[in-house]
Scaffold this active site. Sequence first.
Site, PDB file in Angstrom:
ATOM      1  N   ALA A  14       0.806  -1.211   0.000  1.00  0.00           N
ATOM      2  CA  ALA A  14       0.000   0.000   0.000  1.00  0.00           C
ATOM      3  C   ALA A  14       0.844   1.268   0.000  1.00  0.00           C
ATOM      4  CB  ALA A  14      -0.938  -0.009   1.204  1.00  0.00           C
ATOM      5  N   SER A  16       4.350   0.909  -1.833  1.00  0.00           N
ATOM      6  CA  SER A  16       5.342   0.682  -2.880  1.00  0.00           C
ATOM      7  C   SER A  16       5.121  -0.683  -3.506  1.00  0.00           C
ATOM      8  CB  SER A  16       6.762   0.773  -2.309  1.00  0.00           C
ATOM      9  OG  SER A  16       6.997  -0.275  -1.392  1.00  0.00           O
ATOM     10  N   GLY A  82      -5.009  -6.645   0.776  1.00  0.00           N
ATOM     11  CA  GLY A  82      -6.339  -7.226   0.650  1.00  0.00           C
ATOM     12  C   GLY A  82      -7.443  -6.211   0.421  1.00  0.00           C
ATOM     13  N   HIS A 239      -2.940 -12.851  -1.584  1.00  0.00           N
ATOM     14  CA  HIS A 239      -2.931 -11.870  -0.503  1.00  0.00           C
ATOM     15  C   HIS A 239      -1.529 -11.829   0.071  1.00  0.00           C
ATOM     16  CE1 HIS A 239      -4.282 -10.362   3.666  1.00  0.00           C
ATOM     17  NE2 HIS A 239      -4.091  -9.353   2.848  1.00  0.00           N
ATOM     18  N   ASP A 240      -0.958 -10.640   0.211  1.00  0.00           N
ATOM     19  CA  ASP A 240       0.445 -10.542   0.607  1.00  0.00           C
ATOM     20  C   ASP A 240       0.726 -11.246   1.935  1.00  0.00           C
ATOM     21  OD1 ASP A 240      -0.868  -8.603   2.146  1.00  0.00           O
ATOM     22  OD2 ASP A 240       0.218  -6.916   1.275  1.00  0.00           O
ATOM     23  N   THR A 241      -0.210 -11.185   2.880  1.00  0.00           N
ATOM     24  CA  THR A 241       0.015 -11.872   4.150  1.00  0.00           C
ATOM     25  C   THR A 241       0.024 -13.379   3.974  1.00  0.00           C
ATOM     26  OG1 THR A 241      -1.130 -10.051   5.259  1.00  0.00           O
ATOM     27  CG2 THR A 241      -0.704 -12.023   6.560  1.00  0.00           C
ATOM     28  N   THR A 263       3.044  -2.077   6.474  1.00  0.00           N
ATOM     29  CA  THR A 263       2.070  -1.018   6.711  1.00  0.00           C
ATOM     30  C   THR A 263       1.056  -1.455   7.766  1.00  0.00           C
ATOM     31  OG1 THR A 263       2.335  -0.239   4.441  1.00  0.00           O
ATOM     32  CG2 THR A 263       0.364   0.465   5.620  1.00  0.00           C
ATOM     33  N   GLY A 410       9.489  -6.419   5.932  1.00  0.00           N
ATOM     34  CA  GLY A 410      10.420  -5.306   5.999  1.00  0.00           C
ATOM     35  C   GLY A 410      10.585  -4.704   7.374  1.00  0.00           C
TER      36      GLY A 410
END
Length: 472
Positions: A14, A16, A82, A239-241, A263, A410
């Site tokens: 959200a 980069s 998401g 989904h990134d998670t 984020t 990160g």
Amino acid sequence: MEENRSYLAFDLGASSGRAILGGVRNGRLELEEIHRFKNYPYEKDGHYFWDFRALLGELETGLKKAAAAAPNLASFSIDTWGVDYALFRDGKLIHDPYCYRDGRTESAMEAFHKKISKADFYAHNGIQPLVFNTIYQLCAELRDHPDALDGSTMLFMPDALHYMLTGTATSEVTIASTGALLKASSPEWATDDLTELAGLPSGLFTKLVPPASPAGYLKPETAARLGIPQIPAVKCASHDTASAVLAMPCIDPEKALYVSLGTWALLGAELRSAILTPEALESHFTNERGVEDTFRFLCNIMGTWLLQETRRTWTEQGRDISFADMEAMAAPLDGQAFRIDPDDAVFFPPGDMPERVRRYCAEHGQGEIPSDAALVRCIYDSLADCFKKRIDQLEHITGKSFDTINILGGGTRDRFFMRLVAKTTGRRVLAGPTEATAIGNILGQMIASGDLKNAAEARELVAKSFPLAVYG
């Protein structure tokens, strides 16, 4: 395991996005970032949107760079945050996707829950009723743009980007589960209850596919325009998670908690079944789907967004303060009394974060924060306290004890915060891998290709490939 293949992961957050090549070399997974770009919502007519065409252009740039760097490119895949979606009619984007931080959904959520209680809602889908859930966004869409859903197809952000690149319109389960639109009992659209109750047309939804599924090829016209081959596409855990959790180096994930720290901080455990109890609902835990029919039983915490917005505000004021500077400012201060609730709605939208933190502390009887360093330390301490509270709740709800927290992403670069979490929670912290989401994306592609058998083998590869920092 093939050692001459390369896989391309597009990891969009959200704030980069990156294009990262990965492949196995000498028995270890190696990564190479080949493209990076900014991604921040823009404001128009009082609403926040994502620049979809700009994102698509960045993906095409990444594909071109990847094809030049890795002629043996096996596939590509896309993961994103998401809940957000795009609408298409006759193959064309109807409007730029709304950003989940837009305020349009508050009244839509209230109106929807006049038809069904939050308890019944949770029993249907296992998803915490949060104001940005896709089902409320679609209710707001129906209210504000009643014609937009007629004859349209709704695709979550990674699925929408895949569609534009390949022409294949499917919905991957892990990203779909973030929207409160699936059944808790099975990976199916809740079209016979929740979506019907919301007044959403059943034709809005596409076929659901599991993570690590083939997803067609790059369109011939796109490949020709870019001067590259028709690269195969794969739906990873989109989904990134979900991708980050797949990259947990812990071989037995049931013995460790995870925090995907970016984020948002997504804190939870990987379980074999959903937990739909009143206590889980009241404690704000959700049941999102993961790889191999697992559930990510987790809660959302306002993560590094608080630090990101603080830094962005100071940058706009002409103050060049890096994240490393903020860590150094906070570390020497100990025993500070200032605390915020990181999940208070006042901190949710973009804006002047330092002012909101100061005002919150003043309004809650804590007095004036004396310095910028104390303000940053307040954010750190408040996040660590929130982690401890949430872990205690999770253990009580699940009846399990966890002595290890695997922090991914990160946020693990912040060694001061890793030490603070270990100290505050009284648990061992394993920090890493830093690029967990991109790694999980690549692992999903490797499973789809047959280079890896399953999640367990994927996690063994991660444990061999990336050293972890241990705290506590």
